[in-house]
Design a protein around this motif. Structure first.
Motif, mmCIF file in Angstrom:
data_model
loop_
_atom_site.group_PDB
_atom_site.id
_atom_site.type_symbol
_atom_site.label_atom_id
_atom_site.label_comp_id
_atom_site.label_asym_id
_atom_site.label_seq_id
_atom_site.Cartn_x
_atom_site.Cartn_y
_atom_site.Cartn_z
ATOM 1 N N ILE A 218 0.391 -0.835 -0.249
ATOM 2 C CA ILE A 218 -0.224 0.412 -0.013
ATOM 3 C C ILE A 218 0.861 0.579 0.220
ATOM 4 O O ILE A 218 0.262 2.029 -1.070
ATOM 5 C CB ILE A 218 -0.643 -0.216 1.266
ATOM 6 C CG1 ILE A 218 -2.089 -0.900 1.115
ATOM 7 C CG2 ILE A 218 -1.119 1.745 1.101
ATOM 8 C CD1 ILE A 218 -3.291 -0.743 2.010
ATOM 9 N N LEU A 219 1.793 1.514 1.096
ATOM 10 C CA LEU A 219 2.752 2.404 0.804
ATOM 11 C C LEU A 219 3.545 2.670 -0.538
ATOM 12 O O LEU A 219 3.507 3.671 -1.109
ATOM 13 C CB LEU A 219 4.095 2.261 2.086
ATOM 14 C CG LEU A 219 3.387 1.817 2.866
ATOM 15 C CD1 LEU A 219 5.523 1.852 4.046
ATOM 16 C CD2 LEU A 219 3.608 2.671 3.358
ATOM 17 N N SER A 220 3.567 1.760 -1.368
ATOM 18 C CA SER A 220 4.322 2.101 -2.515
ATOM 19 C C SER A 220 3.285 2.430 -3.440
ATOM 20 O O SER A 220 3.495 3.434 -4.499
ATOM 21 C CB SER A 220 5.349 0.381 -3.079
ATOM 22 O OG SER A 220 5.555 -0.185 -2.522
ATOM 23 N N GLN A 221 1.825 1.732 -3.106
ATOM 24 C CA GLN A 221 0.852 2.288 -4.704
ATOM 25 C C GLN A 221 0.663 3.533 -4.024
ATOM 26 O O GLN A 221 0.518 3.938 -5.423
ATOM 27 C CB GLN A 221 -0.404 1.116 -3.747
ATOM 28 C CG GLN A 221 -1.160 1.680 -5.040
ATOM 29 C CD GLN A 221 -2.367 0.854 -4.268
ATOM 30 O OE1 GLN A 221 -2.848 0.121 -3.532
ATOM 31 N NE2 GLN A 221 -3.668 1.209 -4.645
ATOM 32 N N VAL A 222 0.693 4.359 -2.519
ATOM 33 C CA VAL A 222 0.121 5.533 -2.602
ATOM 34 C C VAL A 222 1.074 6.401 -3.013
ATOM 35 O O VAL A 222 0.939 7.031 -3.782
ATOM 36 C CB VAL A 222 -0.119 5.659 -0.820
ATOM 37 C CG1 VAL A 222 -0.065 7.215 -0.882
ATOM 38 C CG2 VAL A 222 -1.097 5.119 -0.245
ATOM 39 N N ALA A 223 3.064 5.945 -2.979
ATOM 40 C CA ALA A 223 3.640 6.475 -3.488
ATOM 41 C C ALA A 223 4.234 7.085 -5.023
ATOM 42 O O ALA A 223 3.904 8.041 -5.054
ATOM 43 C CB ALA A 223 4.593 6.174 -2.779
ATOM 44 N N GLN A 224 3.275 5.636 -5.872
ATOM 45 C CA GLN A 224 3.234 5.797 -6.997
ATOM 46 C C GLN A 224 2.297 6.982 -7.644
ATOM 47 O O GLN A 224 2.112 7.597 -8.401
ATOM 48 C CB GLN A 224 2.885 3.773 -8.034
ATOM 49 C CG GLN A 224 3.291 3.904 -9.211
ATOM 50 C CD GLN A 224 3.328 2.726 -9.627
ATOM 51 O OE1 GLN A 224 3.105 1.655 -8.823
ATOM 52 N NE2 GLN A 224 3.115 2.694 -11.007
ATOM 53 N N GLU A 225 0.696 6.878 -7.041
ATOM 54 C CA GLU A 225 -0.352 7.443 -7.480
ATOM 55 C C GLU A 225 -0.493 9.254 -6.730
ATOM 56 O O GLU A 225 -0.675 9.515 -7.965
ATOM 57 C CB GLU A 225 -1.508 6.547 -6.941
ATOM 58 C CG GLU A 225 -1.501 5.447 -7.102
ATOM 59 C CD GLU A 225 -3.058 5.579 -6.255
ATOM 60 O OE1 GLU A 225 -3.255 5.372 -5.475
ATOM 61 O OE2 GLU A 225 -3.391 3.748 -6.634
ATOM 62 N N THR A 226 0.248 9.273 -5.667
ATOM 63 C CA THR A 226 0.381 10.842 -5.482
ATOM 64 C C THR A 226 1.356 11.381 -6.143
ATOM 65 O O THR A 226 1.884 12.866 -5.669
ATOM 66 C CB THR A 226 0.257 11.088 -4.041
ATOM 67 O OG1 THR A 226 1.443 9.868 -3.427
ATOM 68 C CG2 THR A 226 -1.579 9.911 -3.587
#
Length: 440
Positions: free
Chosen positions: A134-142
């Motif tokens: 989830i941390l990686s996903q949020v970093a990629q999206e935002t």
């Protein structure tokens, strides 16, 4: 035979020589059981699609039921399931008022395993991997980094998307709060609170007061609620990317051996509730396999057949003829290995042994048949139907030949030193003991 890692061949040889089921490498020696494996593999497909499955795997002592359960455990992990297994015992049951049932839950949760963590104890690793993704996903999206303003809020929103899905289930609200508590302690690097959340998930809190003080939740997992939390955990691991949860409970004979009638009936009732959940679609992404002996099912005085509800559910089809098998039925009855299948098994064991010790030549097919013939002559052909003792003796023969190269196969087999283990007697086991049929 393909090259086998030394770690795997060591586990295979040591476990089989001791008469127990190895945890790894089973695919190298699995023979027969094609119909049973196909049926259980179909169950895994159904579970991955959101369904549930419940099966009894029934066989005589030494027939290979624990082997089949372990084989399916490994197959499920390879396919992306979370698995948990436990042996039932006098201290671990399905129902009770003295922590006997929650003891089963604790054993299962302690043995939680995945493909990347096959040896158990994987709850923390499952949560860490999920949060990291989830941390990686949020970093990629935002485009934000973990210490940027608003990053943690975005992460918590995504975590809540998962846990909100659980709150509609029984005890889901408290389960969700513990998952959130784990995330927040992860973010704050608060190891004490992280450990408290893991202890709660493993059912290790003894009192509600203790749980409230540590986590702010007012409930604990106990003898009455443990199965509800297994269903929650199955839904949770499915929501975070796994195919589902597979539960394996072996040694069900210990439920049969409960002397107190009402206590035994309470365990059968709990088992029935679990069965009904799976059959009626009340559980999702959950598979339950129960290993036991025919006595556990068929005894009309104290087995499952002593209960009318169970007897009607487990009754065989009137159209099932001799020699036919219905692998869609709740009970998978393991038939003895055929002579050809046993030969194939022993030949594979000889090859594994030769690979492990870098021997130039494994036993020949003719020598394997001579071994079988000698065992049959000394014990009776019917004893070949349960492979445990035959396999243990065969590994012993291979070990002796490897350690004593001056002895030939014929000299060992036909000499006075070779005494096969009797399949129906074990000098180390009191047959009247409640542990007489306890096997790994």
């Amino acid at each position: 035979m393909q090259k086998i890692p030394k770690r795997v061949s060591t586990a295979l040889i040591n476990a089989l020589a001791a008469g127990v089921v190895p945890r790894v490498g089973l695919e190298h020696i699995a023979v027969g059981r094609e119909k049973e494996i196909a049926a259980l593999s179909q169950d895994l497909d159904n579970i991955s699609e959101g369904g549930a499955a419940f099966r009894f795997v029934i066989g005589r002592y030494g027939s290979g039921k624990s082997f089949l359960l372990q084989l399916l455990r490994n197959q499920a992990m390879e396919q992306g399931f979370v698995v948990a297994d436990a042996d039932l015992s006098p201290e671990r049951r399905l129902a009770g008022s003295k922590n006997h049932a929650v003891a089963t839950y604790r054993e299962l949760m302690g043995n939680i395993a995945t493909r990347t963590n096959p040896n158990g104890g994987a709850i923390a690793l499952i949560l860490e991997k999920w949060i990291s993704s989830i941390l990686s996903q949020v970093a990629q999206e935002t485009g934000k980094r973990p210490h940027d303003e608003g990053f943690d809020e975005q992460v918590e929103l995504k975590i809540r998307e998962v846990v909100d899905n659980l709150e509609g289930l029984v005890h889901g609200f408290d389960f969700a709060n513990v998952i959130i508590a784990y995330w927040r302690s992860y973010r704050e690097d608060n190891n004490d609170k992280k450990d408290a959340a893991l202890r709660w998930l493993r059912g290790e809190f003894a009192t509600k007061t203790e749980a409230k003080s540590a986590l702010g939740v007012r409930v604990i997992i106990d003898d009455d609620t443990w199965y509800d939390y297994l269903k929650l955990f199955a839904q949770f691991v499915s929501d975070i990317g796994y195919k589902g949860l597979l539960i394996l409970l072996d040694e069900a004979i210990h439920l049969y051996k409960i002397n107190h009638t009402s206590s035994r009936q309470s365990n059968y009732d709990k088992l029935l509730a679990m069965f009904n959940d799976a059959m009626q679609g009340k559980a999702e992404h959950l598979g339950i396999l129960i290993g036991g002996t025919p006595q556990f099912i068929e005894d009309s005085r104290r087995g499952l057949h002593s209960d009318e509800s169970w007897r009607t559910r487990l009754a065989k089809s009137r159209f099932l003829k001799e020699g036919l098998q219905d692998t869609s039925a709740p009970v998978i009855q393991l038939e003895p290995l055929t002579s050809e299948e046993l030969s194939k098994l022993l030949q594979r064991l000889a090859e594994v042994h030769a690979i492990h010790y870098n021997s130039k030549k494994a036993l020949s097919a003719r020598e394997v048949e001579e071994f079988k013939k000698e065992v049959a002559n000394r014990l009776g052909a019917d004893k070949l139907s349960t492979p445990r003792e035959v396999v243990r003796d065969f590994i012993s023969v291979l070990n002796i030949l490897q350690q004593n190269p001056q002895i030939t196969f014929k000299e060992l087999i036909r000499g006075s030193n070779f005494q096969p283990t009797r399949a129906d007697k074990n000098s180390d086991v009191d047959e009247n003991s409640e542990f007489a049929e306890f096997t790994l």
